[in-house]
Design a protein around this motif. Structure first.
Motif, PDB file in Angstrom:
ATOM      1  N   LEU A 103      96.381 101.934  29.099  1.00  0.00           N
ATOM      2  CA  LEU A 103      95.909 101.225  30.279  1.00  0.00           C
ATOM      3  C   LEU A 103      97.045 101.000  31.265  1.00  0.00           C
ATOM      4  CD1 LEU A 103      93.762  99.679  31.866  1.00  0.00           C
ATOM      5  CD2 LEU A 103      94.272  97.667  30.455  1.00  0.00           C
ATOM      6  N   GLY A 104      98.220 100.614  30.754  1.00  0.00           N
ATOM      7  CA  GLY A 104      99.359 100.383  31.634  1.00  0.00           C
ATOM      8  C   GLY A 104      99.776 101.624  32.384  1.00  0.00           C
ATOM      9  N   ARG A 105      99.749 102.776  31.718  1.00  0.00           N
ATOM     10  CA  ARG A 105     100.125 104.025  32.388  1.00  0.00           C
ATOM     11  C   ARG A 105      99.130 104.361  33.495  1.00  0.00           C
ATOM     12  NH1 ARG A 105     103.657 107.210  29.089  1.00  0.00           N
ATOM     13  NH2 ARG A 105     102.677 109.213  29.499  1.00  0.00           N
ATOM     14  N   ALA A 106      97.841 104.244  33.183  1.00  0.00           N
ATOM     15  CA  ALA A 106      96.820 104.567  34.177  1.00  0.00           C
ATOM     16  C   ALA A 106      96.917 103.638  35.384  1.00  0.00           C
ATOM     17  CB  ALA A 106      95.431 104.488  33.542  1.00  0.00           C
ATOM     18  N   GLU A 107      97.100 102.347  35.122  1.00  0.00           N
ATOM     19  CA  GLU A 107      97.223 101.386  36.227  1.00  0.00           C
ATOM     20  C   GLU A 107      98.437 101.688  37.101  1.00  0.00           C
ATOM     21  OE1 GLU A 107      95.351  97.185  34.649  1.00  0.00           O
ATOM     22  OE2 GLU A 107      97.372  97.727  33.990  1.00  0.00           O
ATOM     23  N   THR A 108      99.561 102.003  36.479  1.00  0.00           N
ATOM     24  CA  THR A 108     100.793 102.250  37.223  1.00  0.00           C
ATOM     25  C   THR A 108     100.674 103.491  38.088  1.00  0.00           C
ATOM     26  OG1 THR A 108     102.086 101.218  35.461  1.00  0.00           O
ATOM     27  CG2 THR A 108     103.280 102.626  37.000  1.00  0.00           C
ATOM     28  N   VAL A 109     100.136 104.561  37.517  1.00  0.00           N
ATOM     29  CA  VAL A 109     100.002 105.816  38.272  1.00  0.00           C
ATOM     30  C   VAL A 109      99.000 105.654  39.408  1.00  0.00           C
ATOM     31  CG1 VAL A 109      99.288 108.233  38.140  1.00  0.00           C
ATOM     32  CG2 VAL A 109     100.690 107.250  36.323  1.00  0.00           C
ATOM     33  N   ALA A 110      97.886 105.006  39.139  1.00  0.00           N
ATOM     34  CA  ALA A 110      96.876 104.840  40.179  1.00  0.00           C
ATOM     35  C   ALA A 110      97.404 103.997  41.334  1.00  0.00           C
ATOM     36  CB  ALA A 110      95.619 104.198  39.586  1.00  0.00           C
ATOM     37  N   ALA A 111      98.100 102.911  41.019  1.00  0.00           N
ATOM     38  CA  ALA A 111      98.649 102.062  42.078  1.00  0.00           C
ATOM     39  C   ALA A 111      99.700 102.814  42.887  1.00  0.00           C
ATOM     40  CB  ALA A 111      99.252 100.798  41.467  1.00  0.00           C
ATOM     41  N   TRP A 112     100.548 103.573  42.220  1.00  0.00           N
ATOM     42  CA  TRP A 112     101.571 104.340  42.934  1.00  0.00           C
ATOM     43  C   TRP A 112     100.939 105.412  43.818  1.00  0.00           C
ATOM     44  CZ3 TRP A 112     102.387 109.584  42.713  1.00  0.00           C
ATOM     45  CH2 TRP A 112     103.490 110.043  43.425  1.00  0.00           C
ATOM     46  N   ALA A 113      99.926 106.110  43.298  1.00  0.00           N
ATOM     47  CA  ALA A 113      99.282 107.166  44.071  1.00  0.00           C
ATOM     48  C   ALA A 113      98.682 106.617  45.356  1.00  0.00           C
ATOM     49  CB  ALA A 113      98.211 107.853  43.225  1.00  0.00           C
ATOM     50  N   ARG A 114      98.048 105.448  45.260  1.00  0.00           N
ATOM     51  CA  ARG A 114      97.455 104.842  46.455  1.00  0.00           C
ATOM     52  C   ARG A 114      98.534 104.411  47.441  1.00  0.00           C
ATOM     53  NH1 ARG A 114      93.084 100.065  46.036  1.00  0.00           N
ATOM     54  NH2 ARG A 114      91.760 101.877  45.660  1.00  0.00           N
ATOM     55  N   ALA A 115      99.591 103.771  46.967  1.00  0.00           N
ATOM     56  CA  ALA A 115     100.625 103.243  47.863  1.00  0.00           C
ATOM     57  C   ALA A 115     101.462 104.345  48.500  1.00  0.00           C
ATOM     58  CB  ALA A 115     101.535 102.275  47.093  1.00  0.00           C
ATOM     59  N   SER A 116     101.666 105.461  47.782  1.00  0.00           N
ATOM     60  CA  SER A 116     102.573 106.508  48.263  1.00  0.00           C
ATOM     61  C   SER A 116     101.898 107.554  49.124  1.00  0.00           C
ATOM     62  CB  SER A 116     103.219 107.218  47.065  1.00  0.00           C
ATOM     63  OG  SER A 116     102.240 107.944  46.330  1.00  0.00           O
ATOM     64  N   GLY A 117     100.553 107.602  49.107  1.00  0.00           N
ATOM     65  CA  GLY A 117      99.877 108.692  49.796  1.00  0.00           C
ATOM     66  C   GLY A 117     100.116 110.022  49.107  1.00  0.00           C
ATOM     67  N   CYS A 118     100.085 110.013  47.805  1.00  0.00           N
ATOM     68  CA  CYS A 118     100.381 111.207  47.018  1.00  0.00           C
ATOM     69  C   CYS A 118      99.445 112.350  47.398  1.00  0.00           C
ATOM     70  CB  CYS A 118     100.244 110.880  45.532  1.00  0.00           C
ATOM     71  SG  CYS A 118     100.590 112.265  44.439  1.00  0.00           S
ATOM     72  N   ARG A 119     100.032 113.545  47.561  1.00  0.00           N
ATOM     73  CA  ARG A 119      99.251 114.740  47.879  1.00  0.00           C
ATOM     74  C   ARG A 119      98.931 115.576  46.644  1.00  0.00           C
ATOM     75  NH1 ARG A 119      99.885 117.044  53.227  1.00  0.00           N
ATOM     76  NH2 ARG A 119     101.098 115.700  54.593  1.00  0.00           N
ATOM     77  N   LEU A 120      99.825 115.519  45.650  1.00  0.00           N
ATOM     78  CA  LEU A 120      99.741 116.464  44.540  1.00  0.00           C
ATOM     79  C   LEU A 120     100.468 115.867  43.341  1.00  0.00           C
ATOM     80  CD1 LEU A 120      99.060 119.593  43.868  1.00  0.00           C
ATOM     81  CD2 LEU A 120     101.483 119.968  44.322  1.00  0.00           C
ATOM     82  N   LEU A 121      99.934 116.103  42.135  1.00  0.00           N
ATOM     83  CA  LEU A 121     100.584 115.648  40.914  1.00  0.00           C
ATOM     84  C   LEU A 121     100.913 116.860  40.053  1.00  0.00           C
ATOM     85  CD1 LEU A 121     101.472 113.250  39.110  1.00  0.00           C
ATOM     86  CD2 LEU A 121      99.180 113.337  38.069  1.00  0.00           C
TER      87      LEU A 121
END
Length: 377
Positions: free
Chosen positions: A79-97
């Motif tokens: 759960l912690g990994r999913a929360e961290t990645v999702a929050a970062w993706a939203r804040a950073s404007g991630c284009r690609l993983l």
């Protein structure tokens, strides 16, 4: 922004990111639960095995009935990994993983609406979890030459699988953090005769001090160096052996060696290819026969001699002399595996896909898309 997930087993995954990062034309953030990569921003992730090892398999169900590789029930790290990645993706404007490597992270990226790139590994990846993860990836990046995936294959080989999977695969050739670095010719570390360098990474192996001692005793014309930790942590205690322990910069040893000996991990193979040094591959047990499959590719391509187990003492003189017989020819052959431009090719693949996928309209506007509960009645 590009995200790049790094598996924490060994150091090869992290080194690949470091090799590619300088060639990317937009910012990249590495992420993982292991040691941070150098030269990039880093997003630390919680470990994915905080609690599960203490629980029984019937409770944790780590493979979800065989559909996944590691998704235990009741594991807070997931759960912690999913929360961290999702929050970062939203804040950073991630284009690609980019994912190197984890089926679960590939699936998480896709479920977050991100295009994903799966970094391929040799071995038999026909299990349901790999098939599912690769099917969701926008592209597959193979850090070896396409020619190595042609010709005779077996289930132990690296083969890229279905026609659809092959159409999404981009072969870059191997790449190393040492690509483009000048060769070093100082041989003061090999005062007499020829020099063999045993390189032992952090991914696990079974080489003991007694193995090295016996090999050195059987090869009087050779001087030995050991970079890395032996499995029993005992000193070799032999006049012809220098033990370096963990070496931050192994490049000088790779360059001056007449033969490199070591496990058949992708990172070490790429580093040896960059140096152009003859290689005795000792594939170690790994999931999906990863090292055995890579050794098979090298053997089929005429790039290395493969020993399935530590050779007997009497075999060492002939093995080393055979490998060191024509170093110039060996260096030319290594150029077919790694020509020095693999990291730039990988960066071009990743950058091109990122440009083709603008960032999702996340941020504050995304909150407006969430349903709002009315008053309870």
């Amino acid at each position: 922004m590009i995200g790049w997930y790094v598996h924490d087993h060994g150091s090869g995954h992290r080194r690949r990111l470091e090799a590619v990062a300088s060639h990317l034309d937009e910012p990249v953030t590495g992420m993982g639960s292991g040691e941070p990569a150098e030269g990039v921003g880093w997003l630390p992730l919680p470990p994915d095995a905080v609690r599960a090892p203490a629980l029984g398999p019937a409770v944790t169900d780590p493979t979800a009935g065989g559909a996944l590789h590691w998704a235990p029930l009741g594991e807070p790290g997931m759960l912690g990994r999913a929360e961290t990645v999702a929050a970062w993706a939203r804040a950073s404007g991630c284009r690609l993983l980019v994912v190197d490597v984890s089926v679960e992270m590939l699936l998480l990226g896709r479920l977050l609406g991100l295009p994903t790139v799966a970094v391929l590994q040799p071995g038999d990846r026909s299990d349901p979890a790999h098939v599912l993860g690769y099917a969701t990836a926008t592209a597959l990046l193979a850090p070896w030459p396409g020619s190595a995936d042609r010709g005779p294959r077996s289930r132990r080989g690296a083969g890229s699988g279905s026609r659809d999977r092959r159409s999404r695969t981009r072969w870059t050739g191997a790449f190393s953090r040492f690509d483009g670095r000048p060769q070093q010719t100082d041989r003061t570390g090999c005062p007499a005769g020829r020099c063999a360098v045993l390189v032992l990474g952090r991914g696990g192996h079974g080489v003991r001090a007694s193995d090295v001692r016996e090999a050195a005793s059987a090869t009087a014309a050779w001087h030995w160096h050991v970079a890395g930790d032996l499995v029993d942590d005992e000193p070799v205690d032999h006049a012809a052996v220098v033990e370096h322990g963990r070496v931050p910069d192994v490049w000088p040893l790779l360059c001056t060696a007449d033969v490199v000996v070591g496990p058949c991990g992708g990172g070490l193979v790429a580093d040896v290819a960059a140096a152009g040094t003859p290689f005795l591959a000792l594939p170690q047990p790994r999931p999906f026969d990863e090292q055995a499959a890579l050794a098979q590719m090298l053997d089929r391509s005429g790039l290395a001699v493969v020993a399935r187990r530590w050779p007997a003492a009497r075999a060492w003189p002939r093995l080393l002399d055979r490998l060191a017989a024509d170093p110039a020819r060996t260096a030319r052959r290594w150029r077919t595996w790694a020509d020095g431009a693999g990291a730039a090719r990988a960066a071009a693949v990743v950058s091109g896909l990122a440009r083709a996928h603008p960032p999702a309209p996340w941020g504050d506007s995304a909150a407006a898309l969430l349903p709002v509960a009315g008053p309870s009645r």
